[in-house]
Structures are given as C-alpha cells and as structure tokens.
Design a protein around this motif. Structure first.
Motif, mmCIF file in Angstrom:
data_model
loop_
_atom_site.group_PDB
_atom_site.id
_atom_site.type_symbol
_atom_site.label_atom_id
_atom_site.label_comp_id
_atom_site.label_asym_id
_atom_site.label_seq_id
_atom_site.Cartn_x
_atom_site.Cartn_y
_atom_site.Cartn_z
ATOM 1 N N UNK A 237 0.777 -0.965 -0.116
ATOM 2 C CA UNK A 237 0.105 -0.061 -0.196
ATOM 3 C C UNK A 237 0.946 1.172 0.018
ATOM 4 N N UNK A 238 1.963 1.196 0.330
ATOM 5 C CA UNK A 238 2.939 2.375 0.337
ATOM 6 C C UNK A 238 3.129 2.885 -0.972
ATOM 7 N N UNK A 239 3.118 1.857 -2.029
ATOM 8 C CA UNK A 239 3.376 2.115 -3.513
ATOM 9 C C UNK A 239 2.251 2.963 -3.903
ATOM 10 N N UNK A 240 1.065 2.872 -3.355
ATOM 11 C CA UNK A 240 -0.155 3.279 -3.823
ATOM 12 C C UNK A 240 -0.314 4.407 -3.153
ATOM 13 N N UNK A 241 0.390 5.127 -2.443
ATOM 14 C CA UNK A 241 0.169 6.487 -1.763
ATOM 15 C C UNK A 241 0.286 7.401 -2.849
ATOM 16 N N UNK A 242 -0.435 8.499 -2.724
ATOM 17 C CA UNK A 242 -0.417 9.487 -3.910
ATOM 18 C C UNK A 242 0.817 10.471 -3.655
ATOM 19 N N UNK A 243 1.171 11.146 -4.478
ATOM 20 C CA UNK A 243 2.468 11.986 -4.360
ATOM 21 C C UNK A 243 2.129 13.209 -3.435
ATOM 22 N N UNK B 272 8.311 6.374 3.266
ATOM 23 C CA UNK B 272 7.857 5.676 2.193
ATOM 24 C C UNK B 272 8.388 4.823 1.394
ATOM 25 N N UNK B 273 9.630 5.189 0.740
ATOM 26 C CA UNK B 273 10.535 4.669 0.169
ATOM 27 C C UNK B 273 11.027 3.201 0.833
#
Length: 94
Positions: free
Chosen positions: A4-10, A21-22
């Motif tokens: 889900x961290x990869x789906x968080x908006x910029x 996040x990274x």
C-alpha cells in the motif's frame, strides 16, 4: 503495509515527508522478490523496533487526512466494514 505504500499519492507523500515511504516499499519488494537473500534477523529487528512507531505514524496520517478531508471517508467506512480489515481498530483514527 509495503504494498500500500506504493499506492500512496504523491501529494500524501509530500505532505508527510518524515514517513519512510521509500524504505517501507523497498523492504516489501526485497522480501517479495529475493527469497534467498533475506536477512531474517534484520527483518525481525525491523518488525520489532520499527513497525510499532510506523503504526502510530500511519494512524496519525489517517486521522489528520480524514479530519481535513484529504482522504475519502467512504473508503475508510468500506474498509471498516470489510472482513479483511477486522484486525484494525478504526476507532483510533476515525
């Protein structure tokens, strides 16, 4: 968490730059794709020492995001009623 961290908006990542996040996404990818190269002691250390504060940070982000209209409350309500998220105490951030 890593998926889900990869789906968080910029915009969310920018609003909460202190959250790693990274690194969360990177650990997920490492575990998911490099089965033979996993340092289990390192993973245990991360889970033991780093996940509890990350959980608190995520709850804070969700609470602020929902209160400020940054996140969609209907999505949160749907998750709250889903059998897949019964382990989450939604009262902590709603």
């Amino acid at each position: 968490m890593g998926e889900n961290a990869g789906k968080i908006s910029e915009s969310t990542r920018t609003a909460y730059p202190i959250f790693p996040w990274k690194q969360v996404r990177g650990l997920r990818n490492r575990i998911a794709h490099d089965y033979t190269g996993i340092d289990f002691e390192m993973v245990f250390d991360i889970v033991s020492r780093h996940i509890p504060p990350l959980k608190i940070a995520i709850e804070k982000i969700l609470k602020e995001g929902l209160a400020n209209g940054f996140f969609d409350k209907s999505e949160c309500n749907a998750a709250q009623n889903s059998i897949f998220y019964r382990h989450i105490d939604f009262k902590r951030f709603i």
